[in-house]
Each structure stands twice: as structure tokens, then as C-alpha cells.
Design a protein around this motif. Structure first.
Motif, PDB file in Angstrom:
ATOM      1  N   LYS B 195      78.165  22.671  -0.807  1.00  0.00           N
ATOM      2  CA  LYS B 195      79.483  22.136  -0.448  1.00  0.00           C
ATOM      3  C   LYS B 195      80.585  22.841  -1.245  1.00  0.00           C
ATOM      4  O   LYS B 195      80.475  23.030  -2.450  1.00  0.00           O
ATOM      5  N   THR B 196      81.642  23.243  -0.525  1.00  0.00           N
ATOM      6  CA  THR B 196      82.810  23.849  -1.177  1.00  0.00           C
ATOM      7  C   THR B 196      84.058  23.167  -0.603  1.00  0.00           C
ATOM      8  O   THR B 196      83.956  22.451   0.398  1.00  0.00           O
ATOM      9  N   PRO B 197      85.227  23.383  -1.209  1.00  0.00           N
ATOM     10  CA  PRO B 197      86.451  22.784  -0.646  1.00  0.00           C
ATOM     11  C   PRO B 197      86.829  23.382   0.711  1.00  0.00           C
ATOM     12  O   PRO B 197      87.653  22.824   1.422  1.00  0.00           O
ATOM     13  N   GLN B 198      86.206  24.519   1.084  1.00  0.00           N
ATOM     14  CA  GLN B 198      86.574  25.177   2.344  1.00  0.00           C
ATOM     15  C   GLN B 198      85.640  24.836   3.504  1.00  0.00           C
ATOM     16  O   GLN B 198      85.980  25.053   4.651  1.00  0.00           O
ATOM     17  N   ASN B 199      84.433  24.370   3.208  1.00  0.00           N
ATOM     18  CA  ASN B 199      83.527  24.112   4.325  1.00  0.00           C
ATOM     19  C   ASN B 199      83.391  22.617   4.603  1.00  0.00           C
ATOM     20  O   ASN B 199      83.898  21.784   3.860  1.00  0.00           O
ATOM     21  N   ALA B 200      82.720  22.335   5.715  1.00  0.00           N
ATOM     22  CA  ALA B 200      82.563  20.934   6.112  1.00  0.00           C
ATOM     23  C   ALA B 200      81.202  20.756   6.760  1.00  0.00           C
ATOM     24  O   ALA B 200      80.581  21.741   7.175  1.00  0.00           O
ATOM     25  N   SER B 201      80.743  19.514   6.814  1.00  0.00           N
ATOM     26  CA  SER B 201      79.497  19.282   7.540  1.00  0.00           C
ATOM     27  C   SER B 201      79.554  18.049   8.421  1.00  0.00           C
ATOM     28  O   SER B 201      80.318  17.118   8.182  1.00  0.00           O
ATOM     29  N   ILE B 202      78.735  18.143   9.475  1.00  0.00           N
ATOM     30  CA  ILE B 202      78.517  17.010  10.372  1.00  0.00           C
ATOM     31  C   ILE B 202      77.059  16.615  10.184  1.00  0.00           C
ATOM     32  O   ILE B 202      76.167  17.428  10.397  1.00  0.00           O
ATOM     33  N   VAL B 203      76.842  15.394   9.733  1.00  0.00           N
ATOM     34  CA  VAL B 203      75.482  14.930   9.475  1.00  0.00           C
ATOM     35  C   VAL B 203      75.115  13.928  10.560  1.00  0.00           C
ATOM     36  O   VAL B 203      75.687  12.842  10.635  1.00  0.00           O
ATOM     37  N   ILE B 204      74.188  14.341  11.431  1.00  0.00           N
ATOM     38  CA  ILE B 204      73.745  13.459  12.514  1.00  0.00           C
ATOM     39  C   ILE B 204      72.483  12.749  12.052  1.00  0.00           C
ATOM     40  O   ILE B 204      71.516  13.399  11.648  1.00  0.00           O
ATOM     41  N   THR B 205      72.509  11.432  12.069  1.00  0.00           N
ATOM     42  CA  THR B 205      71.325  10.719  11.597  1.00  0.00           C
ATOM     43  C   THR B 205      71.231   9.330  12.225  1.00  0.00           C
ATOM     44  O   THR B 205      72.217   8.750  12.673  1.00  0.00           O
ATOM     45  N   HIS B 206      70.012   8.837  12.243  1.00  0.00           N
ATOM     46  CA  HIS B 206      69.761   7.471  12.701  1.00  0.00           C
ATOM     47  C   HIS B 206      69.898   6.480  11.557  1.00  0.00           C
ATOM     48  O   HIS B 206      70.128   5.312  11.762  1.00  0.00           O
ATOM     49  N   TYR B 207      69.621   7.002  10.357  1.00  0.00           N
ATOM     50  CA  TYR B 207      69.397   6.082   9.243  1.00  0.00           C
ATOM     51  C   TYR B 207      70.389   6.271   8.117  1.00  0.00           C
ATOM     52  O   TYR B 207      70.829   7.382   7.833  1.00  0.00           O
ATOM     53  N   GLN B 208      70.661   5.187   7.449  1.00  0.00           N
ATOM     54  CA  GLN B 208      71.512   5.173   6.267  1.00  0.00           C
ATOM     55  C   GLN B 208      70.898   6.006   5.129  1.00  0.00           C
ATOM     56  O   GLN B 208      71.608   6.629   4.356  1.00  0.00           O
ATOM     57  N   ARG B 209      69.540   6.051   5.080  1.00  0.00           N
ATOM     58  CA  ARG B 209      68.803   6.652   3.970  1.00  0.00           C
ATOM     59  C   ARG B 209      69.350   8.011   3.526  1.00  0.00           C
ATOM     60  O   ARG B 209      69.616   8.240   2.348  1.00  0.00           O
ATOM     61  N   LEU B 210      69.574   8.920   4.479  1.00  0.00           N
ATOM     62  CA  LEU B 210      70.061  10.261   4.136  1.00  0.00           C
ATOM     63  C   LEU B 210      71.448  10.196   3.500  1.00  0.00           C
ATOM     64  O   LEU B 210      71.792  10.997   2.635  1.00  0.00           O
ATOM     65  N   LEU B 211      72.235   9.192   3.926  1.00  0.00           N
ATOM     66  CA  LEU B 211      73.624   9.098   3.467  1.00  0.00           C
ATOM     67  C   LEU B 211      73.726   8.556   2.036  1.00  0.00           C
ATOM     68  O   LEU B 211      74.796   8.562   1.435  1.00  0.00           O
ATOM     69  N   ASP B 212      72.589   8.097   1.495  1.00  0.00           N
ATOM     70  CA  ASP B 212      72.556   7.762   0.063  1.00  0.00           C
ATOM     71  C   ASP B 212      72.635   9.048  -0.758  1.00  0.00           C
ATOM     72  O   ASP B 212      73.084   9.044  -1.891  1.00  0.00           O
ATOM     73  N   TYR B 213      72.151  10.134  -0.167  1.00  0.00           N
ATOM     74  CA  TYR B 213      72.091  11.423  -0.872  1.00  0.00           C
ATOM     75  C   TYR B 213      73.260  12.330  -0.507  1.00  0.00           C
ATOM     76  O   TYR B 213      73.814  13.020  -1.342  1.00  0.00           O
ATOM     77  N   ILE B 214      73.562  12.374   0.794  1.00  0.00           N
ATOM     78  CA  ILE B 214      74.716  13.169   1.250  1.00  0.00           C
ATOM     79  C   ILE B 214      75.797  12.152   1.615  1.00  0.00           C
ATOM     80  O   ILE B 214      75.747  11.540   2.679  1.00  0.00           O
ATOM     81  N   VAL B 215      76.737  11.950   0.716  1.00  0.00           N
ATOM     82  CA  VAL B 215      77.698  10.854   0.901  1.00  0.00           C
ATOM     83  C   VAL B 215      78.832  11.311   1.831  1.00  0.00           C
ATOM     84  O   VAL B 215      79.532  12.282   1.543  1.00  0.00           O
ATOM     85  N   PRO B 216      78.987  10.622   2.951  1.00  0.00           N
ATOM     86  CA  PRO B 216      80.010  11.041   3.921  1.00  0.00           C
ATOM     87  C   PRO B 216      81.405  10.515   3.575  1.00  0.00           C
ATOM     88  O   PRO B 216      81.538   9.457   2.961  1.00  0.00           O
ATOM     89  N   ASP B 217      82.413  11.274   3.988  1.00  0.00           N
ATOM     90  CA  ASP B 217      83.790  10.790   3.881  1.00  0.00           C
ATOM     91  C   ASP B 217      84.109   9.865   5.059  1.00  0.00           C
ATOM     92  O   ASP B 217      84.893   8.941   4.933  1.00  0.00           O
TER      93      ASP B 217
END
Lengths: 206, 247
Positions: B195-217
Motif C-alpha cells: 500500500k502506498t499513498p498513490q495506489n488503491a485497492s478493491i477487496v471483494i469478499t464474502h466475509y468480514q474475516r479478511l477485513l480484520d487484516y486489510i482494513v477498508p476505508d
């Protein structure tokens, strides 16, 4: 022609029509590669006449335009305890035509024979045409014999996967076609000939 | 904040069946957006359409990447422009080695950016460095792409490729599916470190579990081809508790 007891006959034929009839004596080994980039007619007849023979036949034809290659193999296990393996591949673009006739016979007394024949073909255009005619006659009961033939196109999902990594569609096709052909060339024992042919296919795949 | 991706009224179909029915979304540099939703909502279709998968047809709407018409670009141009998809089901490519595949991809991207290709030595050094990030063994270099990889290795290999290509927009399509907790942690840490201030990500998921690790805005809920709700990370927790019916 006879391949004497315990002898090895090994040859790579590049871009020629080959007509070969070999009778293998006990313990002899035959390894043949037929590599064709233009029209040709090949006929290979092998008879395993002694015990414990090994036969390997590899063929690759990569054709464009209206070129056509027919490859016939006639492998006969007349005595038991022998092995044969055949890998025949055609890559056909434009209006190219390929034909494979694979005749494999294991006589009743040739017990404990191991024989494999595989024919895989890749069609790169809707107008290319492949005909495959395997003929298996197996009269012995204690043998291991496998046979498979398939004709298909490039894997669209693999092409898209590569494009998604920034590889152009043309380059992706090239990588897949090369990978398909490489399996045949990798089995050539002579590394100088092998490397030369690997370079050739790098140059001809568009 | 600079705008990276703008999706306006995007409609898309496959085999004549409309899946996306008017998606609107703006992503700025530095942001992580999670997209959640029930099966069949169109999550994977959205990633397929953004990357130019030929199986899907865009019937209306537009998508801009850094202000440029993304949908007009060939899939490989989108990739070189910095759109990366971590596939839900990475494809096996027999006979094409990881090294050959990755070198071709990286050098095509560099050529697009007007840079010289890497020398073999530079390339191998970079491979080694990025492999460490994902705890991937060196022996994978000589294997065919994804062939015979375990489920976890395939997903790590996707993030490894992302590390090599340094995209500006990474789409992670159910990267957590089929991962055990250790592999999930490695994959998530890999993503976070990229992760950098210039890039972005779209995290597609069914479960909250991944979002404990990759915290979404932002968390978006996609249902029946539209974004029906947007919130912060607490929305994911709420969904986990109440389900999509509870909305």
C-alpha cells in the motif's frame, strides 16, 4: 532395416518425409523424432521382434497456409516384455491439414507389454483441419496399454490471465503454442539439436 | 485527494443476461474499498468488466482510470496502465515457467512506461526480494505458472505478481477463499505492505474475516447488480452479525 540385439537407433528428422521400417531384435532401443514445419508424408513401421525392446516415437508438425502432413505409425509388439511410447502433436494454423494414423498391435503372446500412444492437436484457426485415426489391436491380456487423442484450441482463460498481467494477446498465444510444442522437443537427447529447434520455434511462432 | 477510478452507471451482461445494473463508485488514491454482497450479486462480474474479460459485454455506463476511458483499452493495456486482478481462480499454464511469464509481463509493462527491460540479474534479484514478502519458495520459479500449486500457493502467487507489477489499482477477488489462517495472514500482510499513498485497492469478499487484516476505508454492499449501501468498516461487522437480509 534391422536394429541388432542391444543396439540403439536414435534419429531426429527435421522437415523431411520419412519412410522407415525397423525390425528390433532383443534388447534394442529405437528413438525417433519427426519434426515438420512444411508438407510431408511420414510412415514409420516398427516391429519388436525380440524380448525387452524399447520404442519411442515423437512427432511434431507445425503448419501454416495450406500445408499438410500425414504421419502414420505402425507399431507391432510381436514378443512380450517390450515398451513403446508415442507422443504425436500437430499445431495447425490457417487452412493447414493434419492426419495421424496410429496403428498399435500387441499379439497374443506378447505378454507384459507396455504401450502408450498419445495424440494432441492444437487448432489455431477455424479453417484448419485434423483427422486422427487410432487403431488398437490388443490380443494379449497381461499388458499395460493407454491411448488418448484430443484436438482443441488455445485456452481462452490462460490467454486472458496473461493479458491481465500486461502480456499482449499475440505474445500470450506465442507462449502457449511454444509450451505445447516444447513437450515434444524436450525429449530430444542431443542438446545441440534440441536447442536449435527450440530457437527455431521461437522464431516461427507468430 | 486525487481521483483514481470513476465508475458511472455501469451496466454489463453475460450471454444476454444483465448482471450489473447501474454501478456507481469513485475511488481515490490511497483508499481501500471493500465490496461485499451475496452470491450472484455481480461482485466477480465487476472485476471481470474492469479488467476487460471478453466474456462480458458492457451495455451502458463509463469507467475512467486517471480520467482516461478504461473500457476503450485492451485488457493488456489496462494491466500495463496499472489495473491488477488477483484472480479468484488463478489459471494453470502448463509449459510456461513462472520466470518466463513474469519477465515477459514485467518487461511489457516497462516498455509501455518507456523504460528499458530489466537485465536477467536485476530481474532475478527482484523476484527473490518479492518472493520473501509472500514467503514463497524459490523452487516455484522453474515450475509452470500455477501448475501443481496448492490453493494457498496460488493465492500467494497472485499477490507475488502484484508485488512485481506494482499496480495503481489492485482488485482482490475473493483472495481469502480457500486460505487457512496462516496463509491469510501472509497474503494480507503482503497486500498491506504494498500500500502506498498513490495506489488503491478493491477487496471483494464474502466475509468480514479478511477485513480484520486489510482494513477498508469504505465498505460497499453490492446486491442485484447495484451498490445498495456504503459505510465504513463497521458496516462489514454489521453484515457479519445480521446478514444481507438484515439491511
Amino acid at each position: 532395416m534391422k536394429v541388432s540385439r542391444g543396439d540403439i537407433f536414435e534419429q531426429v528428422f527435421v522437415d523431411e518425409s520419412v519412410n522407415l521400417h525397423l525390425i528390433q531384435e532383443a534388447g534394442s532401443r529405437v528413438k525417433i523424432h519427426l519434426i515438420n514445419f512444411s508438407s510431408a508424408t511420414n510412415s514409420i513401421t516398427i516391429e519388436q521382434a525380440g524380448e525387452g525392446c524399447e520404442t519411442e516415437i515423437y512427432a511434431l508438425a507445425y503448419l501454416h497456409g495450406e500445408e499438410s502432413v500425414t504421419t502414420e505409425t505402425h507399431v507391432k509388439h510381436a514378443v512380450g516384455g517390450g515398451k513403446s511410447n508415442q507422443l504425436i502433436k500437430f499445431v495447425l494454423d490457417d487452412k493447414a491439414r493434419g492426419r495421424f494414423i496410429g496403428d498399435l498391435k500387441i499379439v497374443q503372446d506378447a505378454q507384459q507389454t507396455e504401450a502408450h500412444q498419445t495424440n494432441r492437436n492444437l487448432l489455431l484457426s477455424d479453417e484448419a483441419e485434423m483427422r486422427t485415426q487410432p487403431q488398437l489391436e490388443i490380443y494379449a491380456d497381461d499388458v499395460q496399454a493407454t491411448h488418448g487423442a484430443s484436438t482443441g484450441q488455445l485456452d481462452e482463460s490462460a490467454l486472458f490471465y496473461m493479458q491481465q498481467r500486461g502480456i499482449s494477446k499475440q505474445k500470450a498465444r506465442q507462449l502457449l503454442v511454444n509450451a505445447f510444442m516444447k513437450e515434444v522437443l524436450d525429449s530430444i537427447s542431443d542438446s545441440a539439436i534440441r536447442d536449435q529447434l527450440l530457437n527455431t520455434i521461437d522464431g516461427v511462432v507468430e | 485527494m486525487n481521483e483514481l477510478l470513476r465508475i458511472e452507471n455501469l451496466h454489463a451482461s453475460i450471454g444476454g443476461k444483465e448482471i450489473l445494473k447501474g454501478v456507481n463508485l469513485v475511488i481515490n488514491e490511497g483508499e481501500v474499498h471493500a465490496i461485499m454482497g451475496p452470491n450472484g450479486a455481480g461482485k466477480s462480474t465487476l472485476s471481470a468488466v474492469l479488467t476487460g474479460n471478453p466474456a462480458y459485454e458492457v451495455t451502458a455506463g463509463k469507467v475512467l482510470l486517471h480520467g482516461e476511458d478504461l473500457l476503450a483499452m485492451e485488457p493488456e493495456i489496462r494491466a500495463r496502465a496499472g489495473v491488477f486482478l488477483s484472480f479468484q481462480y488463478p489459471v494453470e499454464i502448463p509449459g510456461v515457467s513462472m520466470t518466463n511469464f513474469m519477465r515477459t509481463a514485467l518487461n511489457e509493462k516497462r516498455a509501455y512506461e518507456g523504460k528499458e527491460p530489466l537485465t536477467p540479474k536485476e530481474f532475478l534479484t527482484l523476484m527473490r526480494e518479492k518472493k520473501k514478502l509472500l514467503e514463497l519458495p524459490d523452487k516455484l520459479n522453474n515450475r509452470s505458472v500455477n501448475e501443481g500449486f496448492s490453493g494457498g500457493e496460488k493465492k500467494k502467487n497472485e499477490i507475488f505478481q502484484m508485488a512485481m507489477l506494482e499496480p495503481c489499482l489492485a482488485i482482490l477477488d475473493e483472495t481469502d477463499s480457500g486460505l487457512d489462517i496462516d496463509a491469510l495472514r501472509i497474503v494480507a500482510e503482503g497486500v498491506n505492505r504494498l500500500k502506498t499513498p498513490q495506489n488503491a485497492s478493491i477487496v471483494i469478499t464474502h466475509y468480514q474475516r479478511l477485513l480484520d487484516y486489510i482494513v477498508p476505508d469504505f465498505v460497499h454492499v453490492l446486491a442485484d447488480g447495484k451498490i445498495v449501501k456504503t459505510g465504513d468498516k463497521t458496516l462489514a461487522l454489521e453484515l457479519e452479525e445480521k446478514g444481507y437480509e438484515g439491511l
